[in-house]
Design an enzyme around this catalytic site. Structure first.
Site, mmCIF file in Angstrom:
data_model
loop_
_atom_site.group_PDB
_atom_site.id
_atom_site.type_symbol
_atom_site.label_atom_id
_atom_site.label_comp_id
_atom_site.label_asym_id
_atom_site.label_seq_id
_atom_site.Cartn_x
_atom_site.Cartn_y
_atom_site.Cartn_z
ATOM 1 N N PHE A 12 -4.995 1.712 5.922
ATOM 2 C CA PHE A 12 -3.731 2.042 6.595
ATOM 3 C C PHE A 12 -2.993 3.212 5.921
ATOM 4 C CE2 PHE A 12 0.903 0.478 6.519
ATOM 5 C CZ PHE A 12 1.277 1.218 7.635
ATOM 6 N N THR A 37 -14.489 -2.109 4.128
ATOM 7 C CA THR A 37 -14.381 -3.564 4.226
ATOM 8 C C THR A 37 -13.805 -3.875 5.608
ATOM 9 O OG1 THR A 37 -12.075 -3.628 3.501
ATOM 10 C CG2 THR A 37 -13.765 -3.661 1.758
ATOM 11 N N THR A 126 2.369 -1.299 -6.083
ATOM 12 C CA THR A 126 3.244 -2.003 -5.147
ATOM 13 C C THR A 126 4.471 -2.610 -5.824
ATOM 14 O OG1 THR A 126 3.333 -4.001 -3.772
ATOM 15 C CG2 THR A 126 1.674 -3.988 -5.491
ATOM 16 N N ASP A 127 5.512 -2.833 -5.052
ATOM 17 C CA ASP A 127 6.708 -3.507 -5.575
ATOM 18 C C ASP A 127 6.421 -4.964 -5.956
ATOM 19 O OD1 ASP A 127 6.475 -4.574 -2.982
ATOM 20 O OD2 ASP A 127 8.463 -3.922 -2.313
ATOM 21 N N GLU A 128 5.293 -5.502 -5.481
ATOM 22 C CA GLU A 128 5.015 -6.919 -5.755
ATOM 23 C C GLU A 128 4.740 -7.188 -7.226
ATOM 24 O OE1 GLU A 128 2.842 -9.202 -3.033
ATOM 25 O OE2 GLU A 128 3.451 -8.017 -1.314
ATOM 26 N N TYR A 150 -2.909 -11.504 -5.371
ATOM 27 C CA TYR A 150 -2.874 -10.074 -5.014
ATOM 28 C C TYR A 150 -1.987 -9.315 -5.993
ATOM 29 C CZ TYR A 150 -1.030 -5.842 -2.824
ATOM 30 O OH TYR A 150 -0.599 -4.558 -2.601
ATOM 31 N N LYS A 154 -2.997 -6.388 -8.740
ATOM 32 C CA LYS A 154 -2.436 -5.027 -8.739
ATOM 33 C C LYS A 154 -1.787 -4.730 -10.095
ATOM 34 C CE LYS A 154 -2.275 -2.357 -5.880
ATOM 35 N NZ LYS A 154 -3.254 -1.290 -5.473
ATOM 36 N N PRO A 205 3.865 -16.955 14.095
ATOM 37 C CA PRO A 205 4.040 -17.910 12.990
ATOM 38 C C PRO A 205 4.870 -17.327 11.846
ATOM 39 C CG PRO A 205 1.827 -16.993 12.947
ATOM 40 C CD PRO A 205 2.512 -16.368 14.118
ATOM 41 N N ARG A 214 12.332 -8.222 2.855
ATOM 42 C CA ARG A 214 11.399 -7.169 2.468
ATOM 43 C C ARG A 214 12.102 -5.827 2.653
ATOM 44 N NH1 ARG A 214 9.530 -10.953 0.585
ATOM 45 N NH2 ARG A 214 7.388 -11.724 0.536
HETATM 46 P P1 NAD Z 1 -5.642 -1.565 3.616
HETATM 47 O O1 NAD Z 1 -6.098 -2.961 3.387
HETATM 48 O O2 NAD Z 1 -5.234 -1.142 4.979
HETATM 49 O O3 NAD Z 1 -6.788 -0.549 3.147
HETATM 50 C C1 NAD Z 1 -7.530 -0.721 1.988
HETATM 51 C C2 NAD Z 1 -8.724 0.227 2.048
HETATM 52 O O4 NAD Z 1 -9.476 0.109 0.829
HETATM 53 C C3 NAD Z 1 -9.689 -0.082 3.195
HETATM 54 O O5 NAD Z 1 -10.077 1.103 3.848
HETATM 55 C C4 NAD Z 1 -10.894 -0.717 2.482
HETATM 56 O O6 NAD Z 1 -12.127 -0.511 3.172
HETATM 57 C C5 NAD Z 1 -10.853 -0.005 1.141
HETATM 58 N N1 NAD Z 1 -11.516 -0.773 0.076
HETATM 59 C C6 NAD Z 1 -11.329 -2.097 -0.222
HETATM 60 N N2 NAD Z 1 -12.124 -2.447 -1.262
HETATM 61 C C7 NAD Z 1 -12.784 -1.323 -1.643
HETATM 62 C C8 NAD Z 1 -13.723 -1.037 -2.678
HETATM 63 N N3 NAD Z 1 -14.144 -1.992 -3.529
HETATM 64 N N4 NAD Z 1 -14.186 0.217 -2.786
HETATM 65 C C9 NAD Z 1 -13.785 1.197 -1.929
HETATM 66 N N5 NAD Z 1 -12.913 0.983 -0.922
HETATM 67 C C10 NAD Z 1 -12.415 -0.267 -0.801
HETATM 68 O O7 NAD Z 1 -4.486 -1.328 2.561
HETATM 69 P P2 NAD Z 1 -3.148 -0.476 2.671
HETATM 70 O O8 NAD Z 1 -2.096 -1.316 3.260
HETATM 71 O O9 NAD Z 1 -3.438 0.844 3.252
HETATM 72 O O10 NAD Z 1 -2.808 -0.310 1.120
HETATM 73 C C11 NAD Z 1 -3.314 0.813 0.398
HETATM 74 C C12 NAD Z 1 -2.827 0.710 -1.028
HETATM 75 O O11 NAD Z 1 -1.408 0.687 -1.066
HETATM 76 C C13 NAD Z 1 -3.292 -0.542 -1.753
HETATM 77 O O12 NAD Z 1 -3.613 -0.205 -3.082
HETATM 78 C C14 NAD Z 1 -2.074 -1.463 -1.711
HETATM 79 O O13 NAD Z 1 -2.067 -2.335 -2.820
HETATM 80 C C15 NAD Z 1 -0.944 -0.463 -1.769
HETATM 81 N N6 NAD Z 1 0.315 -0.853 -1.124
HETATM 82 C C16 NAD Z 1 0.334 -1.330 0.159
HETATM 83 C C17 NAD Z 1 1.561 -1.641 0.762
HETATM 84 C C18 NAD Z 1 1.644 -2.158 2.175
HETATM 85 O O14 NAD Z 1 2.736 -2.557 2.601
HETATM 86 N N7 NAD Z 1 0.588 -2.155 2.959
HETATM 87 C C19 NAD Z 1 2.736 -1.468 0.046
HETATM 88 C C20 NAD Z 1 2.674 -0.993 -1.275
HETATM 89 C C21 NAD Z 1 1.456 -0.670 -1.835
HETATM 90 O O1 TDX Z 2 2.170 -14.444 9.687
HETATM 91 C C1 TDX Z 2 3.035 -14.047 8.895
HETATM 92 N N1 TDX Z 2 4.239 -14.683 8.860
HETATM 93 C C2 TDX Z 2 5.247 -14.326 8.013
HETATM 94 O O2 TDX Z 2 6.311 -14.942 8.010
HETATM 95 C C3 TDX Z 2 2.822 -12.937 8.017
HETATM 96 C C4 TDX Z 2 1.524 -12.190 8.021
HETATM 97 C C5 TDX Z 2 3.850 -12.584 7.164
HETATM 98 N N2 TDX Z 2 5.013 -13.271 7.141
HETATM 99 C C6 TDX Z 2 6.059 -12.884 6.163
HETATM 100 C C7 TDX Z 2 5.573 -12.887 4.720
HETATM 101 C C8 TDX Z 2 6.384 -11.802 4.070
HETATM 102 O O3 TDX Z 2 7.623 -12.333 3.627
HETATM 103 O O4 TDX Z 2 6.419 -11.536 6.427
HETATM 104 C C9 TDX Z 2 6.636 -10.812 5.202
HETATM 105 C C10 TDX Z 2 5.691 -9.637 5.180
HETATM 106 O O5 TDX Z 2 4.374 -10.164 5.056
HETATM 107 P P1 TDX Z 2 3.073 -9.233 4.906
HETATM 108 O O6 TDX Z 2 3.047 -8.266 6.037
HETATM 109 O O7 TDX Z 2 1.903 -10.129 4.691
HETATM 110 O O8 TDX Z 2 3.432 -8.376 3.601
HETATM 111 P P2 TDX Z 2 3.817 -8.830 2.099
HETATM 112 O O9 TDX Z 2 3.259 -10.142 1.760
HETATM 113 O O10 TDX Z 2 5.306 -8.646 1.939
HETATM 114 O O11 TDX Z 2 3.029 -7.697 1.266
HETATM 115 C C11 TDX Z 2 3.039 -6.333 1.727
HETATM 116 O O12 TDX Z 2 3.899 -5.536 0.976
HETATM 117 C C12 TDX Z 2 3.538 -5.189 -0.324
HETATM 118 C C13 TDX Z 2 1.633 -5.738 1.734
HETATM 119 O O13 TDX Z 2 0.757 -6.596 2.437
HETATM 120 C C14 TDX Z 2 1.146 -5.494 0.339
HETATM 121 O O14 TDX Z 2 -0.122 -4.835 0.357
HETATM 122 C C15 TDX Z 2 2.117 -4.621 -0.380
HETATM 123 O O15 TDX Z 2 1.738 -4.441 -1.707
#
Ligand code: NAD
Ligand code: TDX
Length: 340
Positions: A12, A37, A126-128, A150, A154, A205, A214
């Protein structure tokens, strides 16, 4: 910087970064390295697939040989590591892959990057890692208190980045992004999951009381933030990329339903996520001082995002089949049944 390896670039945020870099830096060669993946999707890269300064290589960041090969083949001088297992709920069901990629994979990239004399390593985090923030805001020097497998994985990856900077003098920077939303997000995360479920009049859900908070950041702002830190971050430093836009989950959910013209009665309060953090909140002052400025207002950004999922069913309908349905059943069937 000339030859940049973007790991996880088919996901993403990584794909938004690749699209941004290919378009804005014609002098850089952007090599996307991704295992593909369940979350990796080459459709996310279609807009750049014919560009001259873009290449794709399939591979695992934890596979040392394959990493060596790609670093040599493209004379890589910069690594930006987006590759991760990224979904909290999946980490609760099965933590193994999180340790493999987010910890071991990060280590292999650092180690091979150092041996190949790269100029800069940027770790996308990540902020987590800060854990649950009841009051106030996290700043970069706050301690790590990760609560899910997770978040802990990280945090582990980040600590190894720090060690490689302090021990070996590797030039590193770290970004800590907040909850990101926008086009091309795998429909397991809150915004795309609820949007696409509601489009099909299916129940949403919502965990627990839905009063968790968030801090939301648009994916294009996140990608520009990583670009800024990559270019201007100080070696060894970490930078919060905060949306500075806190919302309760219930309000985000209600807004999605309103935008789609769907009834609020689709909301189901299901049993909570285990170890669920109530609130994340960071300040972005340090990144702002380097010139990063968010461009998206959340209300407009969310509306555009919901419209994108409405207009791009070709992208998400084929994802919501096969393994996705297995995961859905595991994660939600019992929860939804328990409140009937
Ligand atoms: P995502 O799950 O959409 O994408 C992850 C990508 O990494 C995928 O394309 C997957 O195929 C690839 N991947 C997974 N394992 C791999 C491996 N072993 N080798 C090579 N490629 C691999 O994730 P995202 O939401 O785009 O997040 C990207 C980064 O940003 C992550 O490091 C995540 O921790 C961080 N992040 C995400 C969020 C969020 O809200 N989505 C917020 C803060 C930080
Ligand atoms: O079905 C659901 N119901 C629900 O209540 C899902 C999928 C989520 N939630 C809640 C959980 C969280 O409080 O919504 C909030 C957001 O959930 P997610 O989209 O799963 O994100 P979160 O767990 O906050 O983590 C995200 O932000 C930090 C990303 O997935 C991480 O990759 C990033 O590091």
């Amino acid at each position: 910087m000339k030859n940049i390896l973007v790991t996880g670039g088919a996901g993403f945020i990584g794909s938004a970064f690749v699209r941004h870099m290919v378009a804005n830096y014609p002098d850089y060669n952007i090599v996307c390295y991704d295992k593909l993946t369940y979350a990796g999707n080459v459709d996310n890269l279609l807009p750049v697939s014919d560009e001259e300064n873009y290449r794709f290589e399939r591979g695992d960041i934890a596979d040392r040989r394959a990493v060596q090969h790609v670093l040599e083949q493209y004379a890589i001088d910069t690594i930006v590591n987006f590759a991760a297992e990224s979904h909290v709920d999946r980490s609760i069901l099965e933590p193994d892959a999180f340790i493999h990629t987010d910890v071991v994979g990060a280590y292999i990239l650092l180690d091979e990057g150092r041996k190949h004399g790269i100029e800069r390593f940027c770790q996308v985090s990540t902020d987590e890692v800060y854990g649950d923030i009841e009051v106030g805001h996290s700043v970069e020097d706050d301690r790590f208190l990760p609560n899910s497998p997770y978040a802990a994985s990280k945090a582990g990856g980040e600590l190894m980045v720090r060690a490689y900077h302090v021990t070996y003098g590797l030039d590193t920077v770290i970004t800590r992004g907040s909850n990101t939303y926008g086009p091309y997000q795998y429909p397991e995360k809150l915004v795309p999951f609820f949007t696409t479920e509601a489009m099909d009049d299916r129940p949403l859900p919502l965990y627990g009381d839905g009063e968790q908070i968030r801090d939301w950041l648009h994916v294009d702002d996140h990608a520009r933030g990583v670009d800024c830190i990559l270019h201007f971050g100080r070696p060894g430093e970490a930078y919060n990329l905060a949306g500075e836009n806190q919302r309760h989950n219930i309000n985000v959910t209600r807004r999605i339903l309103d935008l789609l013209g769907k009834p609020q009665s689709l909301i189901r309060h299901v049993p909570d996520r285990e170890g669920h953090d109530r609130r994340y909140a960071m300040t972005a002052e340090k990144a702002r001082a380097l010139g990063w400025q968010r461009q998206f207002d959340f209300d407009r950004g969310l509306e555009a995002t919901v419209r994108w999922y409405q207009e791009n069913e070709w992208w998400w309908r084929k994802i919501k089949t096969g393994d996705y349905l297995e995961y859905y059943k595991r994660q939600y069937a019992e929860r939804l049944a328990s409140i009937r």
